[in-house]
Write a protein that holds these residues in place. Structure first.
Motif, short mmCIF file in Angstrom:
data_model
loop_
_atom_site.label_atom_id
_atom_site.label_comp_id
_atom_site.label_asym_id
_atom_site.label_seq_id
_atom_site.Cartn_x
_atom_site.Cartn_y
_atom_site.Cartn_z
N GLU A 20 47.39 5.34 27.68
CA GLU A 20 46.10 5.54 27.91
C GLU A 20 45.58 4.45 28.69
O GLU A 20 45.43 3.50 28.38
N PRO A 21 44.88 4.78 29.71
CA PRO A 21 44.48 3.87 30.61
C PRO A 21 43.29 3.06 30.12
O PRO A 21 42.29 4.01 29.46
N SER A 22 43.06 1.82 30.26
CA SER A 22 42.08 1.11 29.81
C SER A 22 40.88 1.00 31.04
O SER A 22 41.24 1.31 31.90
N LYS A 23 39.80 0.68 30.54
CA LYS A 23 38.71 0.36 31.52
C LYS A 23 39.28 -0.33 32.62
O LYS A 23 38.86 -0.20 33.76
N ALA A 24 39.77 -1.57 32.38
CA ALA A 24 40.44 -2.47 33.35
C ALA A 24 41.27 -1.95 34.34
O ALA A 24 41.21 -2.21 35.65
N ASP A 25 42.38 -1.15 33.71
CA ASP A 25 43.23 -0.16 34.61
C ASP A 25 42.46 0.79 35.61
O ASP A 25 42.88 0.59 36.83
N ARG A 26 41.45 1.25 35.23
CA ARG A 26 40.66 2.05 36.04
C ARG A 26 40.06 1.28 37.34
O ARG A 26 39.98 1.64 38.37
N LEU A 27 39.26 0.17 36.68
CA LEU A 27 38.68 -0.76 37.67
C LEU A 27 39.65 -1.31 38.63
O LEU A 27 39.29 -1.39 40.12
N ILE A 28 40.66 -1.96 38.22
CA ILE A 28 41.68 -2.57 39.31
C ILE A 28 42.28 -1.46 40.14
O ILE A 28 42.32 -1.69 41.51
N THR A 29 42.39 0.08 39.67
CA THR A 29 42.86 1.06 40.74
C THR A 29 41.89 1.18 41.96
O THR A 29 42.22 1.45 42.85
N THR A 30 40.67 1.38 41.21
CA THR A 30 39.57 1.56 42.34
C THR A 30 39.63 0.36 43.28
O THR A 30 39.17 0.70 44.63
N ASN A 31 39.79 -0.78 42.64
CA ASN A 31 39.56 -2.02 43.80
C ASN A 31 40.73 -1.95 44.68
O ASN A 31 40.49 -2.29 45.78
N VAL A 32 42.01 -1.84 44.13
CA VAL A 32 43.10 -1.65 45.11
C VAL A 32 43.09 -0.52 46.10
O VAL A 32 43.36 -0.87 47.34
N GLN A 33 42.57 0.61 45.57
CA GLN A 33 42.44 1.82 46.34
C GLN A 33 41.37 1.49 47.52
O GLN A 33 41.77 1.69 48.80
N ASN A 34 40.32 0.79 47.37
CA ASN A 34 39.31 0.70 48.20
C ASN A 34 39.84 -0.34 49.28
O ASN A 34 39.43 -0.53 50.39
N THR A 35 40.63 -1.55 48.55
CA THR A 35 41.08 -2.65 49.48
C THR A 35 41.89 -1.89 50.64
O THR A 35 42.20 -2.50 51.78
#
Length: 167
Positions: free
Chosen positions: A124-139
């Protein structure tokens, strides 16, 4: 179109890698090598979440620490390279989007698939997992590289961000 991972449809035994004999580990390494060679053949692509899930199950099952892996793909979603970029502890891995961008550009990747494991067994993804995914995707988008999915590998299950509508 041919797909390599459709060949690997069965669930692996739920045996920790430390319980495997050296011969069994050697056979697994050989199987992965053969799959990687097949994935680099013309016309073979990672097309579905299920195929990618099977690939990651083989690569990440039984890891004792969190590892963050990136699959670098061309514009036809053929595998260019697969690298473990970050290794962490039992419960955390620090991910640097800058390093992912540098490696994607080095491989001339058009797309990536992100993956990391949860040694606890719960994918199950954590809040941190979702945040880093968004950051990596945007970068990555800044340099024209698409993020196709992020998988979290647990003991029995693998969660796909794309299947949940998060990418």
């Amino acid at each position: 179109m041919n797909t390599a991972l459709s060949l690997v449809s069965a669930q692996p035994d739920e045996v920790p890698s430390s319980a495997l004999t050296p011969g069994a580990r050697r056979i697994i390494r050989q199987a992965l090598s053969i799959l990687e060679q097949h994935l680099r053949q013309p016309g073979v692509s990672l097309l579905s979440a299920e195929e990618t899930r099977d690939w990651l199950r083989l690569k990440m099952a039984g890891l004792e620490r969190e590892e963050f892996m990136v699959l670098f793909l061309d514009n036809q979603h053929q595998l260019l390279a697969c690298e473990t970029l970050f290794t962490g502890t039992l419960s955390h891995v620090e991910v640097h989007p800058r390093e992912i961008v540098k490696t994607a550009l080095r491989h001339n990747a058009a797309a990536v698939i992100l993956a990391h494991n949860h040694p606890s067994g719960t994918p199950e993804p954590s809040k941190a997992d979702r945040l880093i995914t968004t950051n990596v995707q945007n970068t990555l988008l800044l340099v024209g590289v698409q993020t196709l999915d992020h998988f979290i590998v647990g003991h029995r299950e693998i969660v796909s961000f794309a299947e949940r509508g998060w990418l």
